[in-house]
Design a protein around this motif. Structure first.
Motif, PDB file in Angstrom:
ATOM      1  N   ARG A 174      -1.046  -0.935  -4.337  1.00  0.00           N
ATOM      2  CA  ARG A 174      -0.972  -1.372  -5.578  1.00  0.00           C
ATOM      3  C   ARG A 174      -0.891  -0.295  -6.954  1.00  0.00           C
ATOM      4  NH1 ARG A 174      -2.187  -6.477  -9.119  1.00  0.00           N
ATOM      5  NH2 ARG A 174      -0.677  -6.349 -10.809  1.00  0.00           N
ATOM      6  N   LEU A 175       0.060   0.302  -6.649  1.00  0.00           N
ATOM      7  CA  LEU A 175       0.329   0.776  -8.292  1.00  0.00           C
ATOM      8  C   LEU A 175      -0.123   1.010  -9.045  1.00  0.00           C
ATOM      9  CD1 LEU A 175       2.115   4.520  -6.577  1.00  0.00           C
ATOM     10  CD2 LEU A 175      -0.283   3.629  -6.072  1.00  0.00           C
ATOM     11  N   GLY A 176       0.185  -0.440  -9.383  1.00  0.00           N
ATOM     12  CA  GLY A 176       0.365  -0.716 -11.174  1.00  0.00           C
ATOM     13  C   GLY A 176       1.443  -1.664 -11.138  1.00  0.00           C
ATOM     14  N   GLY A 177       1.024  -2.762 -11.285  1.00  0.00           N
ATOM     15  CA  GLY A 177       2.242  -3.264 -12.614  1.00  0.00           C
ATOM     16  C   GLY A 177       2.258  -3.881 -10.761  1.00  0.00           C
ATOM     17  N   GLU A 178       4.670  -3.913  -9.965  1.00  0.00           N
ATOM     18  CA  GLU A 178       5.250  -4.731  -9.469  1.00  0.00           C
ATOM     19  C   GLU A 178       4.900  -3.417  -8.714  1.00  0.00           C
ATOM     20  OE1 GLU A 178       8.120  -4.067 -12.789  1.00  0.00           O
ATOM     21  OE2 GLU A 178       5.610  -4.614 -12.803  1.00  0.00           O
ATOM     22  N   GLU A 179       4.699  -2.255  -8.301  1.00  0.00           N
ATOM     23  CA  GLU A 179       4.961  -0.972  -7.769  1.00  0.00           C
ATOM     24  C   GLU A 179       3.906  -1.213  -7.097  1.00  0.00           C
ATOM     25  OE1 GLU A 179       6.219   2.947  -9.308  1.00  0.00           O
ATOM     26  OE2 GLU A 179       4.759   3.224  -9.270  1.00  0.00           O
ATOM     27  N   PHE A 180       4.005  -0.515  -5.691  1.00  0.00           N
ATOM     28  CA  PHE A 180       3.644  -0.342  -4.615  1.00  0.00           C
ATOM     29  C   PHE A 180       3.466   0.485  -3.888  1.00  0.00           C
ATOM     30  CE2 PHE A 180       3.539  -4.882  -5.100  1.00  0.00           C
ATOM     31  CZ  PHE A 180       2.799  -5.643  -4.545  1.00  0.00           C
ATOM     32  N   ALA A 181       3.027   0.921  -2.815  1.00  0.00           N
ATOM     33  CA  ALA A 181       3.146   2.885  -2.316  1.00  0.00           C
ATOM     34  C   ALA A 181       2.537   2.454  -0.669  1.00  0.00           C
ATOM     35  CB  ALA A 181       2.820   3.359  -3.081  1.00  0.00           C
ATOM     36  N   ILE A 182       2.995   3.219   0.032  1.00  0.00           N
ATOM     37  CA  ILE A 182       2.603   3.469   1.601  1.00  0.00           C
ATOM     38  C   ILE A 182       2.659   4.544   1.316  1.00  0.00           C
ATOM     39  CG2 ILE A 182       2.994   3.069   4.037  1.00  0.00           C
ATOM     40  CD1 ILE A 182       4.633   0.568   3.202  1.00  0.00           C
ATOM     41  N   LEU A 183       2.136   5.476   2.282  1.00  0.00           N
ATOM     42  CA  LEU A 183       1.179   6.690   2.662  1.00  0.00           C
ATOM     43  C   LEU A 183       1.163   7.041   4.125  1.00  0.00           C
ATOM     44  CD1 LEU A 183       1.249   9.875   1.107  1.00  0.00           C
ATOM     45  CD2 LEU A 183      -1.642   8.997   1.455  1.00  0.00           C
ATOM     46  N   SER A 184       2.536   7.571   4.695  1.00  0.00           N
ATOM     47  CA  SER A 184       1.979   7.360   6.136  1.00  0.00           C
ATOM     48  C   SER A 184       2.325   8.399   7.578  1.00  0.00           C
ATOM     49  CB  SER A 184       2.985   6.653   7.114  1.00  0.00           C
ATOM     50  OG  SER A 184       3.346   6.044   8.246  1.00  0.00           O
ATOM     51  N   PRO A 185       0.698   9.125   7.583  1.00  0.00           N
ATOM     52  CA  PRO A 185       0.883  10.486   8.389  1.00  0.00           C
ATOM     53  C   PRO A 185       1.599  10.139   9.619  1.00  0.00           C
ATOM     54  CG  PRO A 185      -1.384   9.203   9.104  1.00  0.00           C
ATOM     55  CD  PRO A 185      -0.150   7.963   7.255  1.00  0.00           C
ATOM     56  N   ASN A 186       2.265  11.005  10.814  1.00  0.00           N
ATOM     57  CA  ASN A 186       2.842  12.141  11.635  1.00  0.00           C
ATOM     58  C   ASN A 186       4.112  10.832  11.974  1.00  0.00           C
ATOM     59  OD1 ASN A 186       2.686  12.901  13.949  1.00  0.00           O
ATOM     60  ND2 ASN A 186       1.478  11.148  15.241  1.00  0.00           N
ATOM     61  N   ILE A 187       4.535  11.013  11.088  1.00  0.00           N
ATOM     62  CA  ILE A 187       5.556   9.277  10.832  1.00  0.00           C
ATOM     63  C   ILE A 187       7.128   9.833  10.649  1.00  0.00           C
ATOM     64  CG2 ILE A 187       5.863   8.894   8.761  1.00  0.00           C
ATOM     65  CD1 ILE A 187       6.128   6.636   9.295  1.00  0.00           C
ATOM     66  N   THR A 188       7.984  11.016  11.074  1.00  0.00           N
ATOM     67  CA  THR A 188       9.228  11.172  10.700  1.00  0.00           C
ATOM     68  C   THR A 188      10.430  10.625   9.921  1.00  0.00           C
ATOM     69  OG1 THR A 188      10.815  10.098  12.902  1.00  0.00           O
ATOM     70  CG2 THR A 188      10.082  11.655  13.081  1.00  0.00           C
ATOM     71  N   GLU A 189      10.850  10.374   9.496  1.00  0.00           N
ATOM     72  CA  GLU A 189      12.012  10.400   8.240  1.00  0.00           C
ATOM     73  C   GLU A 189      12.917   9.267   8.726  1.00  0.00           C
ATOM     74  OE1 GLU A 189      15.513  11.514   4.693  1.00  0.00           O
ATOM     75  OE2 GLU A 189      14.529  12.922   6.145  1.00  0.00           O
ATOM     76  N   ARG A 190      13.065   8.784   9.884  1.00  0.00           N
ATOM     77  CA  ARG A 190      14.144   7.970  10.474  1.00  0.00           C
ATOM     78  C   ARG A 190      12.925   6.668  10.765  1.00  0.00           C
ATOM     79  NH1 ARG A 190      18.012   5.034  10.048  1.00  0.00           N
ATOM     80  NH2 ARG A 190      18.534   7.249   9.331  1.00  0.00           N
ATOM     81  N   GLN A 191      11.263   7.438  10.637  1.00  0.00           N
ATOM     82  CA  GLN A 191      10.971   6.244  11.407  1.00  0.00           C
ATOM     83  C   GLN A 191      10.381   5.763  10.273  1.00  0.00           C
ATOM     84  OE1 GLN A 191       8.146   8.486  13.018  1.00  0.00           O
ATOM     85  NE2 GLN A 191       8.512   7.504  15.448  1.00  0.00           N
ATOM     86  N   LEU A 192       9.976   6.387   8.733  1.00  0.00           N
ATOM     87  CA  LEU A 192       9.649   5.464   7.505  1.00  0.00           C
ATOM     88  C   LEU A 192      11.019   5.123   6.561  1.00  0.00           C
ATOM     89  CD1 LEU A 192       7.628   5.669   5.430  1.00  0.00           C
ATOM     90  CD2 LEU A 192       7.890   7.968   4.211  1.00  0.00           C
ATOM     91  N   TYR A 193      11.997   5.592   7.326  1.00  0.00           N
ATOM     92  CA  TYR A 193      12.150   4.480   6.669  1.00  0.00           C
ATOM     93  C   TYR A 193      13.117   3.360   7.309  1.00  0.00           C
ATOM     94  CZ  TYR A 193      17.956   3.182   5.399  1.00  0.00           C
ATOM     95  OH  TYR A 193      18.930   2.883   4.666  1.00  0.00           O
ATOM     96  N   ASN A 194      12.915   3.169   8.723  1.00  0.00           N
ATOM     97  CA  ASN A 194      13.140   2.046   9.454  1.00  0.00           C
ATOM     98  C   ASN A 194      11.932   1.197   9.246  1.00  0.00           C
ATOM     99  OD1 ASN A 194      15.357   2.273  10.819  1.00  0.00           O
ATOM    100  ND2 ASN A 194      14.180   3.979  12.380  1.00  0.00           N
ATOM    101  N   LEU A 195      10.628   1.601   8.946  1.00  0.00           N
ATOM    102  CA  LEU A 195       9.356   0.458   8.168  1.00  0.00           C
ATOM    103  C   LEU A 195       9.915   0.094   6.723  1.00  0.00           C
ATOM    104  CD1 LEU A 195       6.654  -0.540   8.125  1.00  0.00           C
ATOM    105  CD2 LEU A 195       6.388   2.027   7.570  1.00  0.00           C
ATOM    106  N   SER A 196      10.435   1.052   6.422  1.00  0.00           N
ATOM    107  CA  SER A 196      10.327   0.566   4.479  1.00  0.00           C
ATOM    108  C   SER A 196      11.512   0.006   4.781  1.00  0.00           C
ATOM    109  CB  SER A 196      11.151   1.625   4.072  1.00  0.00           C
ATOM    110  OG  SER A 196       9.887   2.888   3.767  1.00  0.00           O
TER     111      SER A 196
END
Length: 257
Positions: A174-196
């Motif tokens: 949680r970066l602050g307030g209502e903002e969150f972040a995910i740092l995901s190694p060894n992942i393709t753009e399509r996989q990251l999109y599907n996860l999100s």
């Protein structure tokens, strides 16, 4: 459809084995039939060709396919050791100093440190890193209309969604307030999109109760894949820009760089 080099070599090997089997069968048929052409034993010719193809199959397996398999296994081992090392190091940090008190997630300080380490570590082994920045839609209206206690419950349930869908070596903060972040190694753009997008759908299905009222919330997300040379701040800015684009397009959506 493009084939990987290892797949092409495998098809070559199968072709050689198939031809070798065919010549072996011809040699057997000629031997049992006693065929002789121009004074030369046909069975011998076929047997010689089968032997040559068998030798070529061995060479293909040893010098083309085996090195690719071996290299892939070594890279996988390095990646696993790197991930385990980073996980052990993360556990050694002071828990209270790097944890968000409301959601139990990592905080901005931990995220920034992990981002620096991941870029250095995975950059050395030339593996991709993805970042997703997620922000709750119209969260201020929830606080204003239902109170901060309800807003806090919303944040906790959204945080649970992120923890459920991410992998053990992903950094979720949680970066602050209502903002969150995910740092995901060894992942393709399509996989990251599907996860999100799975997270986005799960958040949209949440039912947060406040007395007789059931609240529905949505989240927008911006994605970016590290280009191998940019800084952590530059990667964050690209993902944040896509988050802004998701908000501009109407919210409750995922946009990728």
């Amino acid at each position: 459809m493009r084939f990987h080099k290892a797949e092409l070599f495998f098809f070559l090997l199968m072709g050689l084995v198939g031809l070798g089997g065919a010549f072996s069968w011809l040699a057997y048929s000629a031997a049992t039939g006693g065929a002789v052409v121009g004074g030369v034993d046909t069975a011998g010719k076929f047997a010689f060709m089968a032997a040559v193809l068998a030798a070529l199959s061995v060479v293909c397996g040893l010098f083309l396919i085996f090195p690719i398999m071996s290299r892939g296994l070594r890279e996988r081992g390095k990646l696993q050791k790197m991930t385990e090392s980073l996980s052990i190091r993360s556990q050694s940090l002071e828990h209270a100093a790097v944890t968000d008190g409301l959601t139990g997630m990592y905080n901005r300080r931990y995220f920034d440190d992990a981002l620096t380490e991941y870029l250095a570590a995975f950059g050395r082994i030339d593996k991709p890193i993805g970042m997703a920045i997620l922000d709750l839609d119209h969260f201020k209206a929830i606080n204003d209309s239902h109170g901060h206690d309800v807003g806090d419950e919303v944040l906790r349930q959204v945080a649970d969604c992120l923890q459920i869908f991410t992998r053990y070596h992903d950094v979720v903060a949680r970066l602050g307030g209502e903002e969150f972040a995910i740092l995901s190694p060894n992942i393709t753009e399509r996989q990251l999109y599907n996860l999100s997008d799975r997270i986005r759908q799960a958040v949209a299905e949440l039912n947060i109760r406040n007395g007789n009222v059931t609240l529905k919330v949505t989240v927008s997300a911006g994605l970016a894949i590290w280009n191998g040379s940019e800084s952590g701040e530059e990667l964050y800015r690209r993902a944040d820009k896509q988050l802004y684009e998701a908000k501009r397009q109407g919210r409750n959506r995922v946009c990728a760089a």
